[in-house]
Design a protein around this motif. Structure first.
Motif, PDB file in Angstrom:
ATOM      1  N   UNK A  54     -17.284  -0.287  -1.339  1.00 32.94           N
ATOM      2  CA  UNK A  54     -15.923  -0.810  -1.373  1.00 32.94           C
ATOM      3  C   UNK A  54     -15.779  -1.930  -0.351  1.00 32.94           C
ATOM      4  N   UNK A  55     -15.092  -2.984  -0.747  1.00 36.58           N
ATOM      5  CA  UNK A  55     -14.891  -4.140   0.124  1.00 36.58           C
ATOM      6  C   UNK A  55     -13.682  -3.964   1.037  1.00 36.58           C
ATOM      7  N   UNK A  56     -12.764  -3.086   0.649  1.00 33.23           N
ATOM      8  CA  UNK A  56     -11.572  -2.804   1.463  1.00 33.23           C
ATOM      9  C   UNK A  56     -11.008  -1.460   1.032  1.00 33.23           C
ATOM     10  N   UNK A  57      -9.952  -1.037   1.728  1.00 35.38           N
ATOM     11  CA  UNK A  57      -9.326   0.235   1.349  1.00 35.38           C
ATOM     12  C   UNK A  57      -7.978   0.033   0.657  1.00 35.38           C
ATOM     13  N   UNK A  58      -7.755  -1.147   0.116  1.00 37.16           N
ATOM     14  CA  UNK A  58      -6.492  -1.407  -0.590  1.00 37.16           C
ATOM     15  C   UNK A  58      -6.351  -0.574  -1.863  1.00 37.16           C
ATOM     16  N   UNK A  59      -7.444   0.018  -2.347  1.00 36.06           N
ATOM     17  CA  UNK A  59      -7.396   0.889  -3.520  1.00 36.06           C
ATOM     18  C   UNK A  59      -6.516   2.110  -3.266  1.00 36.06           C
ATOM     19  N   UNK A  60      -6.380   2.499  -1.997  1.00 34.91           N
ATOM     20  CA  UNK A  60      -5.651   3.737  -1.663  1.00 34.91           C
ATOM     21  C   UNK A  60      -4.217   3.735  -2.193  1.00 34.91           C
ATOM     22  N   UNK A  61      -3.589   2.595  -2.219  1.00 34.14           N
ATOM     23  CA  UNK A  61      -2.202   2.521  -2.691  1.00 34.14           C
ATOM     24  C   UNK A  61      -2.102   2.661  -4.213  1.00 34.14           C
ATOM     25  N   UNK A  62      -3.245   2.663  -4.905  1.00 35.47           N
ATOM     26  CA  UNK A  62      -3.267   2.731  -6.364  1.00 35.47           C
ATOM     27  C   UNK A  62      -3.752   4.085  -6.899  1.00 35.47           C
ATOM     28  N   UNK A  63      -3.991   5.049  -6.029  1.00 36.70           N
ATOM     29  CA  UNK A  63      -4.508   6.357  -6.440  1.00 36.70           C
ATOM     30  C   UNK A  63      -3.465   7.093  -7.278  1.00 36.70           C
TER      31      UNK A  63
END
Length: 170
Positions: free
Chosen positions: A11-20
Protein backbone atom coordinates in the motif's frame (compact mmCIF):
# COMPACT_ATOMS: atom_id res chain seq x y z
CA UNK A 1 -14.34 -22.89 -6.82
CA UNK A 2 -11.42 -24.60 -8.55
CA UNK A 3 -9.27 -21.61 -9.54
CA UNK A 4 -8.25 -18.49 -7.65
CA UNK A 5 -6.84 -15.53 -9.56
CA UNK A 6 -5.46 -13.10 -7.03
CA UNK A 7 -3.03 -10.19 -7.13
CA UNK A 8 -1.23 -8.90 -4.02
CA UNK A 9 -0.03 -5.35 -3.47
CA UNK A 10 1.75 -3.23 -0.95
CA UNK A 11 0.00 0.00 0.00
CA UNK A 12 1.24 3.47 -0.90
CA UNK A 13 -0.81 5.19 1.82
CA UNK A 14 -3.50 4.53 4.39
CA UNK A 15 -6.20 6.64 2.72
CA UNK A 16 -8.06 3.38 1.98
CA UNK A 17 -9.14 3.30 5.64
CA UNK A 18 -11.87 5.88 5.06
CA UNK A 19 -13.38 3.61 2.37
CA UNK A 20 -13.71 0.38 4.40
CA UNK A 21 -17.21 -1.11 4.13
CA UNK A 22 -16.68 -3.92 6.67
CA UNK A 23 -13.91 -5.74 8.52
CA UNK A 24 -13.42 -9.24 9.88
CA UNK A 25 -10.82 -10.75 12.18
CA UNK A 26 -9.28 -13.94 10.78
CA UNK A 27 -7.07 -16.56 12.39
CA UNK A 28 -5.54 -19.24 10.22
CA UNK A 29 -2.98 -22.01 10.38
CA UNK A 30 -1.57 -24.57 8.00
CA UNK A 31 -1.86 -28.34 8.28
CA UNK A 32 1.03 -28.88 5.83
CA UNK A 33 4.27 -27.16 6.85
CA UNK A 34 5.57 -24.21 4.81
CA UNK A 35 8.86 -26.05 4.27
CA UNK A 36 7.16 -28.94 2.48
CA UNK A 37 5.19 -26.59 0.24
CA UNK A 38 8.03 -24.21 -0.66
CA UNK A 39 10.52 -27.06 -1.22
CA UNK A 40 8.15 -28.70 -3.70
CA UNK A 41 7.67 -31.79 -1.50
CA UNK A 42 3.95 -30.97 -1.29
CA UNK A 43 1.77 -29.98 -4.25
CA UNK A 44 -0.61 -27.99 -2.06
CA UNK A 45 -1.07 -26.00 1.09
CA UNK A 46 -3.87 -26.98 3.44
CA UNK A 47 -5.20 -24.21 5.66
CA UNK A 48 -7.79 -23.97 8.40
CA UNK A 49 -9.28 -20.51 8.92
CA UNK A 50 -11.69 -19.02 11.44
CA UNK A 51 -13.58 -15.80 10.75
CA UNK A 52 -16.13 -14.85 13.36
CA UNK A 53 -18.36 -17.86 14.03
CA UNK A 54 -17.48 -19.61 10.75
CA UNK A 55 -14.56 -21.82 9.78
CA UNK A 56 -13.19 -23.22 6.54
CA UNK A 57 -10.69 -25.75 5.29
CA UNK A 58 -8.86 -24.46 2.23
CA UNK A 59 -6.59 -26.33 -0.19
CA UNK A 60 -4.43 -24.34 -2.66
CA UNK A 61 -1.93 -25.52 -5.21
CA UNK A 62 1.62 -24.64 -4.22
CA UNK A 63 2.48 -23.03 -7.55
CA UNK A 64 3.69 -19.45 -7.47
CA UNK A 65 1.87 -16.70 -9.29
CA UNK A 66 -1.46 -15.03 -9.77
CA UNK A 67 -3.51 -18.11 -10.72
CA UNK A 68 -3.66 -21.13 -8.42
CA UNK A 69 -6.06 -24.00 -7.94
CA UNK A 70 -8.17 -23.53 -4.82
CA UNK A 71 -10.88 -25.49 -3.02
CA UNK A 72 -12.65 -24.34 0.14
CA UNK A 73 -15.06 -26.14 2.47
CA UNK A 74 -16.93 -24.97 5.54
CA UNK A 75 -16.12 -26.99 8.67
CA UNK A 76 -17.55 -26.92 12.21
CA UNK A 77 -16.05 -24.12 14.31
CA UNK A 78 -15.08 -26.51 17.13
CA UNK A 79 -13.18 -28.70 14.65
CA UNK A 80 -11.30 -25.70 13.26
CA UNK A 81 -10.37 -24.52 16.76
CA UNK A 82 -9.06 -28.00 17.59
CA UNK A 83 -7.03 -28.17 14.36
CA UNK A 84 -5.49 -24.75 14.99
CA UNK A 85 -4.56 -25.71 18.55
CA UNK A 86 -3.32 -29.25 17.91
CA UNK A 87 -2.21 -29.63 14.30
CA UNK A 88 -0.71 -26.30 13.20
CA UNK A 89 2.85 -25.07 13.79
CA UNK A 90 1.58 -21.53 14.31
CA UNK A 91 -1.11 -19.12 13.22
CA UNK A 92 -1.45 -15.94 11.20
CA UNK A 93 -3.76 -13.35 12.74
CA UNK A 94 -5.15 -10.44 10.79
CA UNK A 95 -8.06 -8.14 10.24
CA UNK A 96 -9.39 -8.20 6.70
CA UNK A 97 -10.87 -4.92 5.56
CA UNK A 98 -13.10 -4.77 2.46
CA UNK A 99 -12.80 -1.74 0.18
CA UNK A 100 -14.84 -1.31 -3.00
CA UNK A 101 -13.19 0.53 -5.87
CA UNK A 102 -14.35 0.85 -9.49
CA UNK A 103 -16.40 -2.38 -9.69
CA UNK A 104 -13.89 -4.45 -7.73
CA UNK A 105 -13.47 -5.24 -4.06
CA UNK A 106 -10.02 -5.09 -2.51
CA UNK A 107 -9.34 -7.17 0.58
CA UNK A 108 -6.79 -5.41 2.76
CA UNK A 109 -5.12 -7.61 5.35
CA UNK A 110 -3.66 -5.92 8.41
CA UNK A 111 -1.50 -8.46 10.26
CA UNK A 112 -0.78 -8.85 13.99
CA UNK A 113 1.59 -10.78 16.24
CA UNK A 114 4.95 -11.57 14.62
CA UNK A 115 3.62 -9.99 11.41
CA UNK A 116 2.52 -6.72 13.04
CA UNK A 117 3.04 -3.80 10.68
CA UNK A 118 2.46 -5.76 7.47
CA UNK A 119 -0.52 -4.55 5.44
CA UNK A 120 -1.23 -6.13 2.05
CA UNK A 121 -4.06 -5.57 -0.43
CA UNK A 122 -5.45 -8.49 -2.41
CA UNK A 123 -7.66 -8.36 -5.45
CA UNK A 124 -9.48 -11.42 -6.78
CA UNK A 125 -10.17 -11.37 -10.51
CA UNK A 126 -12.14 -13.51 -12.96
CA UNK A 127 -9.20 -13.87 -15.38
CA UNK A 128 -5.45 -13.33 -15.31
CA UNK A 129 -5.66 -10.47 -17.81
CA UNK A 130 -8.78 -8.80 -16.37
CA UNK A 131 -8.44 -5.01 -16.32
CA UNK A 132 -8.87 -3.17 -13.02
CA UNK A 133 -8.51 0.42 -11.92
CA UNK A 134 -5.70 1.10 -9.47
CA UNK A 135 -6.71 3.31 -6.55
CA UNK A 136 -4.23 6.01 -5.45
CA UNK A 137 -3.43 4.12 -2.26
CA UNK A 138 -2.32 0.95 -4.06
CA UNK A 139 1.45 0.38 -4.14
CA UNK A 140 3.80 -2.11 -5.79
CA UNK A 141 2.53 -5.53 -6.83
CA UNK A 142 4.08 -8.41 -4.87
CA UNK A 143 2.06 -11.33 -6.29
CA UNK A 144 5.19 -13.20 -7.39
CA UNK A 145 7.05 -12.85 -4.05
CA UNK A 146 6.47 -15.97 -1.91
CA UNK A 147 7.32 -14.23 1.38
CA UNK A 148 3.96 -12.42 1.13
CA UNK A 149 2.02 -15.69 1.03
CA UNK A 150 0.29 -16.25 4.36
CA UNK A 151 1.78 -19.74 4.51
CA UNK A 152 5.29 -18.28 4.62
CA UNK A 153 4.46 -15.66 7.25
CA UNK A 154 4.44 -18.35 9.95
CA UNK A 155 7.96 -19.63 9.26
CA UNK A 156 9.43 -16.25 8.21
CA UNK A 157 7.34 -13.49 9.83
CA UNK A 158 7.44 -9.83 8.85
CA UNK A 159 9.29 -8.97 12.08
CA UNK A 160 12.32 -10.93 10.75
CA UNK A 161 12.43 -9.26 7.32
CA UNK A 162 15.19 -6.91 6.23
CA UNK A 163 14.39 -3.30 5.30
CA UNK A 164 14.72 -4.19 1.59
CA UNK A 165 12.24 -7.06 1.96
CA UNK A 166 9.78 -4.77 3.74
CA UNK A 167 9.86 -2.41 0.75
CA UNK A 168 9.03 -5.22 -1.69
CA UNK A 169 12.63 -5.75 -2.78
CA UNK A 170 15.27 -8.33 -1.93
Amino acid sequence: MGMEIERKFLLASDTWRSQVSRSQRLVQGYLVSAHLVTSGASKSSVRVRIGGEQAWLNIKSSTLGVARQEYEYEVPLADAEAMLARLCDGVVEKIRHYVAHANHEFEIDEFFGANDGLVVAELELDSVDEAYERPDWLGAEVSELPRYYNLNLIAYPYSAWTAAEREGQG
